[in-house]
Write an enzyme that holds these catalytic residues in place. Structure first.
Site, mmCIF file in Angstrom:
data_model
loop_
_atom_site.group_PDB
_atom_site.id
_atom_site.type_symbol
_atom_site.label_atom_id
_atom_site.label_comp_id
_atom_site.label_asym_id
_atom_site.label_seq_id
_atom_site.Cartn_x
_atom_site.Cartn_y
_atom_site.Cartn_z
ATOM 1 C CD GLU A 144 -2.902 0.968 2.413
ATOM 2 O OE1 GLU A 144 -4.089 1.027 2.144
ATOM 3 O OE2 GLU A 144 -2.481 0.815 3.568
ATOM 4 N NE ARG A 204 -7.646 0.065 3.725
ATOM 5 C CZ ARG A 204 -8.670 -0.507 4.323
ATOM 6 N NH1 ARG A 204 -9.631 -1.068 3.624
ATOM 7 N NH2 ARG A 204 -8.741 -0.516 5.629
HETATM 8 N N1 DCP Z 1 -6.912 5.602 4.806
HETATM 9 C C1 DCP Z 1 -7.941 6.508 4.567
HETATM 10 N N2 DCP Z 1 -8.574 6.486 3.362
HETATM 11 C C2 DCP Z 1 -8.242 5.572 2.427
HETATM 12 C C3 DCP Z 1 -7.239 4.639 2.661
HETATM 13 C C4 DCP Z 1 -6.589 4.674 3.885
HETATM 14 O O1 DCP Z 1 -8.242 7.340 5.418
HETATM 15 N N3 DCP Z 1 -8.888 5.606 1.255
HETATM 16 C C5 DCP Z 1 -6.159 5.695 6.074
HETATM 17 C C6 DCP Z 1 -6.617 4.817 7.189
HETATM 18 C C7 DCP Z 1 -5.344 4.526 7.940
HETATM 19 C C8 DCP Z 1 -4.264 4.549 6.863
HETATM 20 O O2 DCP Z 1 -4.817 5.321 5.798
HETATM 21 O O3 DCP Z 1 -5.080 5.528 8.879
HETATM 22 C C9 DCP Z 1 -3.888 3.157 6.379
HETATM 23 O O4 DCP Z 1 -5.070 2.411 6.381
HETATM 24 P P1 DCP Z 1 -5.209 0.886 6.031
HETATM 25 O O5 DCP Z 1 -6.320 0.282 6.834
HETATM 26 O O6 DCP Z 1 -5.349 0.752 4.561
HETATM 27 O O7 DCP Z 1 -3.813 0.264 6.417
HETATM 28 P P2 DCP Z 1 -3.291 -0.292 7.798
HETATM 29 O O8 DCP Z 1 -1.812 -0.089 7.825
HETATM 30 O O9 DCP Z 1 -4.087 0.281 8.933
HETATM 31 O O10 DCP Z 1 -3.665 -1.816 7.642
HETATM 32 P P3 DCP Z 1 -3.222 -3.079 8.492
HETATM 33 O O11 DCP Z 1 -2.831 -2.643 9.859
HETATM 34 O O12 DCP Z 1 -4.484 -3.913 8.468
HETATM 35 O O13 DCP Z 1 -2.101 -3.702 7.733
#
Ligand code: DCP
Length: 259
Positions: free
Chosen positions: A52, A126
């Site tokens: 990501e 995602r």
């Molecule tokens: N985010 C957002 N809008 C999006 C995509 C992401 O606001 N369209 C934000 C939410 C989180 C950050 O970006 O603060 C990363 O979100 P993800 O849930 O995609 O990734 P994580 O690192 O939290 O996932 P995981 O811990 O499950 O690996």
């Protein structure tokens, strides 16, 4: 090479390209998508994870209108700006995150996947679909994206996917499902600075968006193929990071689903 030889190579290349399955991992913030993706990749050499592009959202370069051509560009953390002032920055953030995701999703698979023995799979954390049907929709419903911004977002999103979407289509979705409270605990534990102000109510809203799209199928989707994409729901409430038995069970579940 002669043009017929070239054509032969290109056809072979196209065949290998079309063998590559594209799968996205979806789930609430901090549910463990990255860990799960790494696990899948480590267990199967025909699986490759595309990261990501979050680091891009944390350092966006810009130059002020007075300083064009002279000063150093300013580096801004758009993720932090969005969390600190969602009314002002949500639309900008959602535009940027979706554009960077689109680039990632349109990239051809790495060469090693084209020569895979089994079924090659490109895994995404995602997708351009969760950007729209989870986050942007959520921000609109919370009033952080205005009606006009939402109309503009949906217009370019639909247009870009109509033009390029056939190259970004998914063959499957893995939904990591866990209670929002569990995600909250994992979010606090990992301590990403920008997310310090995230409340449980926000994760609860995002949870409902995931359930509506992937379980209840009540979200209005605008892409026919997306309605047909098979969804594997995985119980991610169990701690899988350090438990090899749970890991094996989850991996078998995924491999069976996609075989
Ligand atoms: N985010 C957002 N809008 C999006 C995509 C992401 O606001 N369209 C934000 C939410 C989180 C950050 O970006 O603060 C990363 O979100 P993800 O849930 O995609 O990734 P994580 O690192 O939290 O996932 P995981 O811990 O499950 O690996």
């Amino acid at each position: 090479p002669s043009s017929s030889a070239q054509l032969h190579i290109d056809t072979k290349h196209m065949d290998s390209l079309s063998r590559v399955k594209r799968v996205s991992i979806e789930g609430n913030i901090a549910v463990g998508k990255s860990t799960f993706a790494r696990l899948l990749q480590s267990q199967n050499q025909d699986w490759e994870v595309a990261q990501e592009p979050i680091s891009k959202w944390q350092s966006v370069e810009s130059t002020s209108s007075q300083a064009v051509g002279s000063a150093q560009p300013t580096v801004s953390n758009l993720l932090q700006m969005m969390y600190q002032d969602p009314q002002r920055w949500s639309y900008t953030f959602q535009t940027f995150s979706c554009m960077s995701r689109m680039r990632t999703q349109l990239q051809p698979p790495p060469a090693r996947l084209l020569y895979a023995q089994g079924t090659p799979v490109q895994v995404f954390e995602r997708s351009v679909y969760s950007d729209r049907y989870i986050f942007a929709l959520n921000m609109f419903e919370l009033g952080c994206i205005s009606a006009v911004e939402w109309a503009v977002y949906q217009d370019w999103h639909s247009f870009l996917l109509e033009q390029f979407g056939h190259r970004a289509q998914l063959e499957g979705i893995i939904y990591l499902q866990a209670p929002p409270e569990t995600c909250m605990a994992r979010l606090r534990k990992r301590g990403r600075g920008e997310e310090r102000g995230v409340q449980l109510t926000y994760l609860e809203k995002l949870h409902v968006q995931h359930e509506n799209w992937l379980v209840n199928k009540s979200t209005e989707l605008h892409f026919e193929h997306l309605k047909q994409v098979p969804v594997l729901t995985v119980d991610a409430s169990v701690e899988f990071e350090r438990d090899p038995e749970v890991q094996e069970r989850l991996i078998t579940q995924v491999q069976t689903f996609f075989s």
